[in-house]
Write a protein that holds these residues in place. Structure first.
Motif, mmCIF file in Angstrom:
data_model
loop_
_atom_site.group_PDB
_atom_site.id
_atom_site.type_symbol
_atom_site.label_atom_id
_atom_site.label_comp_id
_atom_site.label_asym_id
_atom_site.label_seq_id
_atom_site.Cartn_x
_atom_site.Cartn_y
_atom_site.Cartn_z
ATOM 1 N N LEU A 1 0.843 -1.193 0.000
ATOM 2 C CA LEU A 1 0.000 0.000 0.000
ATOM 3 C C LEU A 1 0.882 1.247 0.000
ATOM 4 C CD1 LEU A 1 -2.581 -0.963 2.793
ATOM 5 C CD2 LEU A 1 -3.027 -0.882 0.335
ATOM 6 N N GLY A 2 0.498 2.224 -0.811
ATOM 7 C CA GLY A 2 1.140 3.531 -0.799
ATOM 8 C C GLY A 2 0.078 4.606 -0.728
ATOM 9 N N VAL A 3 0.194 5.519 0.218
ATOM 10 C CA VAL A 3 -0.858 6.508 0.472
ATOM 11 C C VAL A 3 -0.296 7.925 0.426
ATOM 12 C CG1 VAL A 3 -2.381 7.436 2.272
ATOM 13 C CG2 VAL A 3 -2.353 4.976 1.804
ATOM 14 N N VAL A 4 -1.007 8.799 -0.274
ATOM 15 C CA VAL A 4 -0.778 10.248 -0.237
ATOM 16 C C VAL A 4 -2.136 10.884 0.009
ATOM 17 C CG1 VAL A 4 1.331 10.398 -1.618
ATOM 18 C CG2 VAL A 4 -0.858 10.216 -2.787
ATOM 19 N N ALA A 5 -2.332 11.444 1.197
ATOM 20 C CA ALA A 5 -3.659 11.912 1.582
ATOM 21 C C ALA A 5 -3.581 13.262 2.275
ATOM 22 C CB ALA A 5 -4.320 10.891 2.510
ATOM 23 N N PRO A 6 -4.690 14.002 2.293
ATOM 24 C CA PRO A 6 -4.687 15.313 2.931
ATOM 25 C C PRO A 6 -4.397 15.286 4.430
ATOM 26 C CG PRO A 6 -6.499 15.167 1.387
ATOM 27 C CD PRO A 6 -5.917 13.783 1.500
ATOM 28 N N ASN A 7 -4.651 14.170 5.089
ATOM 29 C CA ASN A 7 -4.356 14.099 6.523
ATOM 30 C C ASN A 7 -3.167 13.190 6.817
ATOM 31 O OD1 ASN A 7 -5.797 11.776 5.849
ATOM 32 N ND2 ASN A 7 -6.794 11.630 7.850
ATOM 33 N N GLY A 8 -2.294 13.009 5.817
ATOM 34 C CA GLY A 8 -1.083 12.250 6.081
ATOM 35 C C GLY A 8 -0.360 11.845 4.820
ATOM 36 N N LEU A 9 0.940 12.078 4.803
ATOM 37 C CA LEU A 9 1.781 11.698 3.667
ATOM 38 C C LEU A 9 2.504 10.412 4.036
ATOM 39 C CD1 LEU A 9 2.841 12.525 0.870
ATOM 40 C CD2 LEU A 9 4.617 13.849 2.029
ATOM 41 N N GLY A 10 2.129 9.322 3.385
ATOM 42 C CA GLY A 10 2.676 8.019 3.722
ATOM 43 C C GLY A 10 1.694 7.223 4.556
ATOM 44 N N LEU A 11 1.800 5.906 4.465
ATOM 45 C CA LEU A 11 0.828 5.004 5.079
ATOM 46 C C LEU A 11 0.725 5.194 6.589
ATOM 47 C CD1 LEU A 11 -1.067 2.578 4.387
ATOM 48 C CD2 LEU A 11 0.853 1.080 4.965
ATOM 49 N N ALA B 1 3.054 4.924 -5.768
ATOM 50 C CA ALA B 1 3.405 3.634 -6.375
ATOM 51 C C ALA B 1 4.767 3.153 -5.871
ATOM 52 C CB ALA B 1 3.405 3.752 -7.894
ATOM 53 N N ASP B 2 5.717 4.076 -5.777
ATOM 54 C CA ASP B 2 7.032 3.715 -5.226
ATOM 55 C C ASP B 2 6.878 3.123 -3.826
ATOM 56 O OD1 ASP B 2 8.221 4.686 -7.510
ATOM 57 O OD2 ASP B 2 9.124 6.445 -6.563
ATOM 58 N N TRP B 3 6.081 3.805 -3.007
ATOM 59 C CA TRP B 3 5.897 3.357 -1.625
ATOM 60 C C TRP B 3 5.155 2.026 -1.561
ATOM 61 C CZ3 TRP B 3 4.175 8.779 0.573
ATOM 62 C CH2 TRP B 3 5.313 9.581 0.708
ATOM 63 N N ALA B 4 4.174 1.835 -2.429
ATOM 64 C CA ALA B 4 3.423 0.573 -2.424
ATOM 65 C C ALA B 4 4.324 -0.603 -2.791
ATOM 66 C CB ALA B 4 2.248 0.668 -3.394
ATOM 67 N N GLY C 1 -10.957 17.016 -2.652
ATOM 68 C CA GLY C 1 -9.607 16.810 -2.160
ATOM 69 C C GLY C 1 -8.707 16.223 -3.225
ATOM 70 N N GLU C 2 -7.445 16.023 -2.858
ATOM 71 C CA GLU C 2 -6.472 15.424 -3.758
ATOM 72 C C GLU C 2 -5.782 14.269 -3.036
ATOM 73 O OE1 GLU C 2 -3.619 18.508 -4.619
ATOM 74 O OE2 GLU C 2 -2.663 18.352 -2.648
ATOM 75 N N GLY C 3 -5.216 13.365 -3.831
ATOM 76 C CA GLY C 3 -4.502 12.232 -3.260
ATOM 77 C C GLY C 3 -5.219 10.927 -3.528
ATOM 78 N N GLY C 4 -4.887 9.921 -2.734
ATOM 79 C CA GLY C 4 -5.478 8.602 -2.906
ATOM 80 C C GLY C 4 -4.530 7.523 -2.450
ATOM 81 N N ALA C 5 -4.677 6.352 -3.038
ATOM 82 C CA ALA C 5 -3.848 5.213 -2.647
ATOM 83 C C ALA C 5 -3.544 4.349 -3.857
ATOM 84 C CB ALA C 5 -4.546 4.374 -1.575
ATOM 85 N N ASP D 1 -10.190 4.266 0.765
ATOM 86 C CA ASP D 1 -11.080 3.506 1.644
ATOM 87 C C ASP D 1 -10.683 2.029 1.678
ATOM 88 O OD1 ASP D 1 -12.607 5.583 2.592
ATOM 89 O OD2 ASP D 1 -14.286 5.262 1.234
ATOM 90 N N LEU D 2 -10.223 1.474 0.557
ATOM 91 C CA LEU D 2 -9.725 0.098 0.572
ATOM 92 C C LEU D 2 -8.534 -0.033 1.512
ATOM 93 C CD1 LEU D 2 -9.796 -0.993 -3.195
ATOM 94 C CD2 LEU D 2 -11.337 -1.738 -1.379
ATOM 95 N N ALA D 3 -7.626 0.936 1.448
ATOM 96 C CA ALA D 3 -6.475 0.915 2.345
ATOM 97 C C ALA D 3 -6.936 0.978 3.796
ATOM 98 C CB ALA D 3 -5.535 2.077 2.030
ATOM 99 N N ALA D 4 -7.912 1.840 4.085
ATOM 100 C CA ALA D 4 -8.437 1.940 5.445
ATOM 101 C C ALA D 4 -9.093 0.634 5.872
ATOM 102 C CB ALA D 4 -9.434 3.093 5.535
ATOM 103 N N ALA D 5 -9.822 0.006 4.972
ATOM 104 C CA ALA D 5 -10.464 -1.272 5.302
ATOM 105 C C ALA D 5 -9.432 -2.348 5.606
ATOM 106 C CB ALA D 5 -11.373 -1.701 4.146
ATOM 107 N N LEU D 6 -8.370 -2.400 4.813
ATOM 108 C CA LEU D 6 -7.333 -3.417 5.028
ATOM 109 C C LEU D 6 -6.584 -3.187 6.340
ATOM 110 C CD1 LEU D 6 -6.109 -3.517 1.341
ATOM 111 C CD2 LEU D 6 -7.139 -5.444 2.564
ATOM 112 N N LEU D 7 -6.351 -1.930 6.695
ATOM 113 C CA LEU D 7 -5.687 -1.657 7.966
ATOM 114 C C LEU D 7 -6.646 -1.847 9.141
ATOM 115 C CD1 LEU D 7 -3.304 1.330 7.208
ATOM 116 C CD2 LEU D 7 -2.891 -1.116 7.079
#
Length: 403
Positions: free
Chosen positions: A9-19, A80-83, A229-233, A342-348
């Motif tokens: 998983l790789g995440v870039v989100a408004p409330n956090g950069l990185g998983l 993608a790099d982080w994932a 917003g911007e970002g995603g996973a 949301d998939l990333a949130a569900a998996l975590l």
């Protein structure tokens, strides 16, 4: 049947950069919604957004990529790099035609495109970047990720607005089932610029509240539109046997079921297809409603759309029959990036046995939902994620523990 696992998983989100940063903020109810800073939104009716914080692309990407990429593509490349790093994948050690990329997009590189069009109008065609030929394009994230990692297998892009991220992951699962060893999938969007802002406002669904804590209130009687917003996973999907063969030691979970439908025109006589999408996803996963531990709702924050979603959930699981959460209240709607996040949130949530909260919302009792207002500990094995795109797209996806 081939099992499709999420191994990275790789995440870039408004409330956090990185998983890790994003998940900690999400569990603790920390919002990333604030006044727009990427351009001067003074004078626009909508002035709030979820923007990815502290992102300097030069820190993460080679300088040669910066002139040819839009902001949202830079975010996607880093995710993608982080994932891939999270999955411990060395793409140079795998067959190049055994790896594919399927992403979703709702707008393409609007910020890049606006800048080049302004150059064209104000200075002339000789000042337009040659990279405009692809930097604006819907498929650019797929292309740039595949080039960067030498992934020459089956690839593509899906354009179904907010539903697109789930639709892309579903397509990636199909490719895995057909024999592709590994597929990078998900979605990262971002069009927080005057051109993109005008396009989003045309939907009539943007909140005009100036208070970040009151602007995005799905399933609340005060709901009056969403905050963009911007970002995603980005997710790494692999065949279970192939992942084991390359030495993958763990997986976040399995993409177990998927369903997609299309809504009729608003004044049509037949109902929304969202309930049908849920039924299809559950049937595809081979489960019954009682086996779902939590629903990650779409949460449009538009009264008519909230009623449709609440009705579909209540009819499937019974009134207040399953916990429901909308963590995107902390990020805004990320369009094609929203479903994958949301998939990333569900998996975590499955990993940590905790349901992230829906912040600031006072649930309207008429919706008959068990809306999770504070992080809730629970044994979680199976999650349902819902996403709906502008124009009638519905998508539902089941993820479950891989063991």
């Amino acid at each position: 049947m081939t099992r499709t696992l999420v191994t990275g998983l790789g995440v870039v989100a408004p409330n956090g950069l990185g998983l890790a940063q994003w998940w900690a903020a999400t569990v603790h109810g920390v919002s990333g919604i604030a006044p727009v800073s990427r351009f001067d939104a003074t004078g626009y009716p909508a002035q709030l957004a979820g923007e990815v914080p502290d992102f300097d692309p030069a820190v993460y990407l080679p300088s040669r990529l910066l002139p040819q990429t839009d902001h949202m593509t830079r975010l996607a490349l880093v995710a993608a790099d982080w994932a891939l790093a999270d999955a411990k994948v060395d793409s140079t050690a795998l067959p190049e035609f055994g790896m594919g990329v399927v992403t979703a997009s709702s707008s393409g590189g609007f910020e890049f495109g606006q800048r080049e069009l302004q150059n064209l109008w104000s200075r002339g065609s000789q000042y337009v970047s040659a990279y405009q030929s692809f930097a604006w394009f819907y498929a650019v994230n797929t292309g740039q990720i595949s080039i960067r990692h030498g992934m020459r297998g089956p690839s593509g892009v899906v354009v179904t607005d907010q539903a697109g991220g789930l639709d892309a992951v579903a397509q990636a699962r199909r490719l895995v089932r057909k024999g592709t060893q590994l597929v990078v999938s998900g979605g990262v969007d971002g069009s927080i610029c005057p051109w993109g802002w005008a396009a989003q406002m045309a939907s009539g669904r943007l909140s005009t509240s100036e208070d970040p804590s009151q602007a995005f209130l799905p399933f609340d009687a005060r709901a009056a539109g969403h905050v963009p917003g911007e970002g995603g996973a980005i997710l790494v999907l692999e065949d279970a046997e192939a992942a084991r063969a390359r030495g993958a030691s763990s997986a976040y979970g399995e993409i177990a079921g998927y369903g997609a439908t299309f809504d009729p025109e608003p004044d049509a006589e037949w109902p929304s297809g969202l309930r049908r999408a849920i039924d299809l996803a559950l049937a595809d996963a081979g489960i019954v409603p009682d086996e779902v531990d939590v629903v990650f709702a779409d949460g449009a924050a538009v009264g008519a759309l909230d009623r449709i979603e609440a009705k579909a959930i209540a009819e499937t699981f019974g009134p207040r029959g399953v916990p429901v959460t909308v963590p995107k209240t902390m990020t805004g709607r990320l369009y094609s990036g929203g479903g994958p996040l949301d998939l990333a949130a569900a998996l975590l949530a499955i990993r940590d046995d905790i349901i992230p909260p829906t912040v600031h919302v006072t649930p309207d009792a008429r919706y008959e939902l068990d809306l999770v207002g504070a992080a809730r500990e629970a044994v979680i094995r199976t999650c349902l994620v819902l996403a709906r795109g502008h124009g009638g797209h519905n998508a539902a996806m089941v993820v479950r523990a891989s063991n």
